[in-house]
Scaffold this active site. Structure first.
Site, mmCIF file in Angstrom:
data_model
loop_
_atom_site.group_PDB
_atom_site.id
_atom_site.type_symbol
_atom_site.label_atom_id
_atom_site.label_comp_id
_atom_site.label_asym_id
_atom_site.label_seq_id
_atom_site.Cartn_x
_atom_site.Cartn_y
_atom_site.Cartn_z
ATOM 1 N N ARG A 9 1.230 -1.097 0.341
ATOM 2 C CA ARG A 9 -0.031 0.450 0.062
ATOM 3 C C ARG A 9 0.840 1.353 0.185
ATOM 4 N NH1 ARG A 9 -5.506 -0.876 -0.886
ATOM 5 N NH2 ARG A 9 -5.285 1.223 -0.256
ATOM 6 N N VAL A 10 0.820 2.412 -0.678
ATOM 7 C CA VAL A 10 1.045 3.050 -0.522
ATOM 8 C C VAL A 10 0.476 4.872 0.387
ATOM 9 C CG1 VAL A 10 2.024 3.216 -2.843
ATOM 10 C CG2 VAL A 10 -0.067 4.362 -3.157
ATOM 11 N N ASP A 11 -1.032 4.131 0.569
ATOM 12 C CA ASP A 11 -1.887 5.526 1.597
ATOM 13 C C ASP A 11 -1.772 4.618 2.559
ATOM 14 O OD1 ASP A 11 -3.235 2.629 1.088
ATOM 15 O OD2 ASP A 11 -4.855 3.934 0.568
ATOM 16 N N ASP A 12 -2.770 5.294 3.572
ATOM 17 C CA ASP A 12 -2.684 5.037 5.163
ATOM 18 C C ASP A 12 -3.209 3.921 6.083
ATOM 19 O OD1 ASP A 12 -0.544 7.364 5.680
ATOM 20 O OD2 ASP A 12 -2.463 8.483 5.853
#
Ligand code: WT7
Length: 699
Positions: free
Chosen positions: A567-570
């Protein structure tokens, strides 16, 4: 093929449309692999399917895959309508357009529709249609209890009868087409029965994983306002008994306080776990499943619904504290889950299929219940914990039922790998034919162990990359078609156009790495977030206009193979389960002694990622083991045990910019103990905070 009338921003497609030329150009990166000498790197480590496997496979070669893929991209309408009309029952065919879509926020609202106007029913296609085709006496479900020695079976016709009885009961208490039903059940046969019964009458099920806390359950009840909640009194998980009904009771009190009261709580008496006499009860609201459902007729008319009517809601985590209600509709989801199941596992009628996922997650929706049942498959349901009573249980079950397709998560593979080969090799496993992996990237060493030890070097592994939102597999090997590379999800499924973009949203070509997006819709795509179409557009379609943004990073190697990088998000991925850092943070700060919290993911040997929480206690409260335990307990009770932080790192303060923004980049480095990679800390309001944190790292 553009339609220039009032709704000109939708691209219309029909079977005669000519292909958009860009789509054809873009498949050029899918070139055949040239096998070299000894692998110089992971990218060059190639595992070929055996000739025997490929010869019998539905898609036996790269050439065949490329042909079918090309057809699916050049003419999605023709490709999918061909499958939809030949393999499913439609009461009425869809209108002139197979699909219509707008994935570009700059052109107006996001909209995806497939087979609109087509009238069908997913339950009918799973059961009645297969029974009519001669599968009445085929085993639909094998059920294996947590306790070795207890099991059950249902044939397709028995399953239909059970489903109809429940469907009739639900109708009798007023559940109608479009009504929500919340389901909080463990892996009993009653769980797929409930899903199918809802589908039969057009009700929208919302299954909540029975590991979520009462507060999480209440939050979901408040959001979708169900007519009925369906649960059971208790379940055994390994040596423990979990009192599910108590959790539901608390959730129903909680949701009533928030203005949503539920009239009916249908409760299955799971006698192997808890007798009814010992179950807390609220007269008038609570009803024993066994007392009412078997009294209803074993047949029930189907509610015919539009392809775009909702089938289910499933809540998933995002980067804010509020879970998102992912909405899937009927027709496209049906066609997509069935087709992906068939090809990615090279399904044969004689297969016995076992997916270890719980129906509370999307994997259980698409690949325990719908995908396999639509194919008339024999599905094994396992109630219990995978290493109970010992780490050989999975292979004991594989031998007992002669499982041929085994689909699981890397976290289980890694944990069984640690327990040693002995637990595997003492069982035969010779029935196994295809293995599958899902939930997170599978590291090459776990892949190798799964392949060599579990699969005896015979069984291809389908490493299926997809998401709750995508409904079904997006990037996956077709096991007979391509050489595999351990750790790579390989190539897109038919009809899927993955693109890798840079931070400006520019599509990258050839060998590259960036953000994974998808161009054009596919039938299984989610249509909205329940009650919040704006959040749907903002989260998924605004970051890179023109594309669906997955939230994942990905690279493509010189041979065109895809490597998912997380994942590149939170969002953190713990044992293949998605948890938003904001959700854990808001649980932590609700603790009266917690002033502030910041949560990041950190590499974990078995879980893939662990949850790492930086916590600042309120003024005057000192760090203590007791506070640590009580913080963790708060997360367990607010979200669920699976979201409990692995580490609480005491923080006198958090590193913030002068404008007050927490610098997570620095926290991630501290959590990973990559202290020489902290980067520039000069923009911090108080750079001294970092040293303080480092000093407290191991306290
Ligand atoms: C996220 C979706 C739908 C499967 C169950 C999880 C990660 C999933 C893989 C894979 C690498 C994977 C991604 C994705 N993921 N499968 N084979 N290889 N990463 O569903 O909870 O919606 O999570 O799981 O990060 O975005 P989910």
């Amino acid at each position: 093929n553009h339609n220039h009338n009032h709704n000109h921003h939708f691209r219309h497609a029909d079977s005669n449309a000519s292909p958009p030329s860009s789509a054809v150009a873009k498949i050029s990166h899918l070139k055949a692999v040239v096998l070299g000498d000894a692998p110089a790197s992971e990218e060059d480590d190639v595992v070929l399917p055996s000739h025997d496997f490929s010869r019998q496979a539905l898609v036996p070669s790269q050439q065949k895959y490329l042909e079918m893929y090309k057809a699916s991209i050049e003419n999605p309408a023709g490709f999918w309508s061909g499958i939809a009309s030949s393999e499913f029952y439609w009461k009425q065919r869809w209108g002139d357009q197979v699909y219509s879509e707008n994935l570009d926020v700059r052109r107006g609202n996001i909209k995806i529709e497939w087979f609109k106007g087509g009238i069908t029913n997913v339950c009918y296609n799973c059961l009645d249609r297969n029974i009519d085709a001669g599968l009445a006496d085929k085993i639909a479900l094998y059920w294996e209890s947590n306790e070795p020695g207890f099991d059950a079976t249902l044939t397709y016709s028995q399953l239909l009868q059970r489903v109809c009885q429940l469907a009739n009961y639900l109708k009798s208490v007023g559940v109608r087409k479009g009504d929500a039903v919340v389901v909080y059940l463990p892996m009993l046969m009653e769980l797929p029965i409930t899903m199918l019964a809802c589908a039969r009458i057009g009700a929208v099920h919302s299954v909540v994983f029975a590991g979520f806390s009462s507060e999480s359950l209440a939050q979901r009840i408040v959001d979708c306002k169900p007519k009925v909640v369906i649960t059971c009194n208790a379940v055994k998980r390994g040596p423990k008994t979990v009192f599910l009904k108590d959790i539901v009771d608390a959730a129903l009190i909680d949701s009533a306080n928030k203005g949503i009261s539920v009239d009916v709580c249908l409760t299955y008496e799971n006698q192997l776990a808890l007798k009814r006499e010992k179950t807390k009860w609220k007269e008038g609201r609570d009803i024993w499943w066994e007392d009412v459902v078997p009294k209803y007729p074993t047949s029930c008319d189907v509610e015919w619904v539009d392809a775009e009517d909702p089938l289910f809601l499933l809540y998933t985590s995002g980067s804010t504290g509020k879970p998102k209600g992912v909405l899937h509709t009927t027709g496209g989801y049906m066609v997509y889950t069935a087709t992906t199941f068939k090809y990615a596992f090279d399904y044969k009628d004689s297969d016995v299929y076992w997916c270890t996922a719980d129906c509370g997650w999307i994997t259980g929706h698409s690949y325990v219940t719908y995908g396999p049942m639509l194919n008339g498959a024999t599905v094994l349901l396992y109630e219990g914990a995978p290493s109970y009573p010992d780490p050989g249980r999975c292979w004991d079950i594989v031998d007992k039922y002669k499982v041929t397709i085994f689909y699981t998560a890397p976290t289980l593979v890694r944990s069984l790998m640690r327990d040693g080969d002995e637990y595997v090799t003492r069982y035969s496993r010779k029935s196994l034919r295809v293995l599958g992996s899902v939930g997170e990237p599978i590291n090459p060493s776990a892949w190798r162990w799964f392949f060599n030890v579990v699969g005896g070097s015979r069984c291809p592994i389908s490493d299926t990359w997809w998401q709750t939102e995508t409904g079904g597999f997006m990037i996956t090997p077709l096991p007979g078609a391509w050489p595999q590379k351990p750790g790579s999800a390989t190539f897109p499924f038919f009809g899927v156009q993955p693109v890798i973009v840079d931070e400006k949203g520019v599509e990258l070509d050839g060998e590259c790495s960036g953000y994974l997006c998808v161009k054009s819709s596919w039938p299984g795509a989610f249509r909205t977030l329940y009650g919040d179409h704006e959040r749907y557009e903002t989260t998924y379609f605004k970051p890179f206009p023109g594309y669906y943004f997955t939230g994942d990073g990905c690279s493509r190697d010189k041979d065109g193979y895809h490597w998912l990088t997380g994942r590149v998000d939170d969002v953190i991925n713990v044992s293949g389960h998605r948890i938003g850092t904001a959700e854990v943070e808001s649980a932590l700060v609700s603790h009266p002694q917690c002033a502030e919290a910041a949560v990041v993911g950190v590499e974990h040997q078995v879980k893939g990622q662990g949850i790492y929480a930086f916590v600042t206690p309120v003024e005057g409260i000192s760090y203590s083991e007791e506070l640590r335990k009580s913080l963790i307990l708060t997360v367990r009770t607010q979200i669920g045990a699976f979201a409990a932080p692995d580490k609480i790192h005491w923080a006198p303060a958090l590193p913030k910019t002068r404008s007050g923004k927490i610098m997570r980049r620095i926290l991630r480095k501290i959590a990973a103990r990559q202290l020489d990679e902290l980067g520039d800390t000069s923009t911090l309001a108080d750079p001294g905070v970092v040293d303080q944190l480092i000093k407290l790292a191991d306290t």
